[in-house]
Design an enzyme around this catalytic site. Sequence first.
Site, mmCIF file in Angstrom:
data_model
loop_
_atom_site.group_PDB
_atom_site.id
_atom_site.type_symbol
_atom_site.label_atom_id
_atom_site.label_comp_id
_atom_site.label_asym_id
_atom_site.label_seq_id
_atom_site.Cartn_x
_atom_site.Cartn_y
_atom_site.Cartn_z
ATOM 1 N N HIS A 49 28.267 -19.480 -69.919
ATOM 2 C CA HIS A 49 29.079 -20.686 -70.147
ATOM 3 C C HIS A 49 28.246 -21.961 -70.065
ATOM 4 O O HIS A 49 28.646 -22.991 -70.600
ATOM 5 C CB HIS A 49 30.256 -20.739 -69.168
ATOM 6 C CG HIS A 49 29.890 -21.012 -67.745
ATOM 7 N ND1 HIS A 49 29.698 -20.019 -66.818
ATOM 8 C CD2 HIS A 49 29.674 -22.183 -67.085
ATOM 9 C CE1 HIS A 49 29.403 -20.554 -65.650
ATOM 10 N NE2 HIS A 49 29.377 -21.869 -65.787
ATOM 11 N N ASP A 79 29.215 -13.196 -68.726
ATOM 12 C CA ASP A 79 28.799 -14.552 -68.332
ATOM 13 C C ASP A 79 27.311 -14.602 -68.003
ATOM 14 O O ASP A 79 26.892 -15.248 -67.040
ATOM 15 C CB ASP A 79 29.619 -15.076 -67.155
ATOM 16 C CG ASP A 79 29.512 -16.605 -67.026
ATOM 17 O OD1 ASP A 79 29.197 -17.261 -68.046
ATOM 18 O OD2 ASP A 79 29.722 -17.128 -65.924
ATOM 19 N N SER A 158 25.776 -23.360 -61.432
ATOM 20 C CA SER A 158 26.008 -22.198 -62.292
ATOM 21 C C SER A 158 24.729 -21.844 -63.035
ATOM 22 O O SER A 158 24.087 -22.701 -63.648
ATOM 23 C CB SER A 158 27.122 -22.478 -63.303
ATOM 24 O OG SER A 158 28.376 -22.371 -62.706
#
Length: 302
Positions: A49, A79, A158
């Site tokens: 993402h 992901d 992230s």
Amino acid sequence: MDAYSEVVSTVAATLLPSVASLTVRSRRGEGAGSAVVYTPDGFTLTSAHVVEGADGGVAEFTNGVEIRFDVVGADPLSDLAVLRIREAEVPPATLGNADDLRIGQLVVAVGNPLGLAGSVTAGVVSALGRSLPVRDGRHTRLVDDVIQTDAALNPGNSGGALSDSASRVVGINTAVAGIGLGLAVPINGTTRLILAELMSTGRVRRAWLGVAGATVPLPQPVAERLGQSKALRLAEVVPGSPAGQAGLYVGDVVLSAGGKAITGVQDVLRLMLGPAIGTRLSITVLRKGALVDVVAVPAPLD
């Protein structure tokens, strides 16, 4: 310095040179995240993402060096994404195995979010086996065996590394789920296969069996015989699917596939990666009290 601080500082010193801050520009606008270099020739791991809709960007390391990167491939259904940097030598991090983690074990989150260069937090594994729902167009999948930790994750973390006390990357931080709660996609045998496919082809092929079902407890005599307490009862077998052609039926209880115990749908999905396409998959089911063996040939998932 106490033992806890010594471990955290050692992990930080080992991994920070391998962790980059990403600046990504795409049609969706500008984004940011972290990433970790894991091969000597510049292959770099981040969250899918973080680089969604982009084909490249800039990676900045803690020594101030900025390097352009290309997106080699991304897999939204896990992901995970693989990038490639070429212009500088960066020490690679060592990948570990999240399957060896235990609840209560010390872990360290290492990221390089914009404005927080060299962010390091520590905590423990709060839970294992969590699931994280992700989407790719029409398909929805659960990333299974997600690691839950109480190590604080800053904005932009992230794609950064979750490390064990030996400085091995056991997860990729993927979400901040709430106060005091972070999640990381595990590094294990399944995700290593995903990374290998992304590195070689830029995409992840998945196989399709054509079943749906739910976890059920096994009758005690069967459970004792197999050393397995749960299995997957089929509630749907798609007509004409590989499962249907193999002779699986609604009501069958799938005990194993490919020599591995099956306790739920996620166990089946774990087997449905590219190498499974076109191969013979042996499946054992419990049908009307008898053990029945069938062979299915998973087809490509369009």
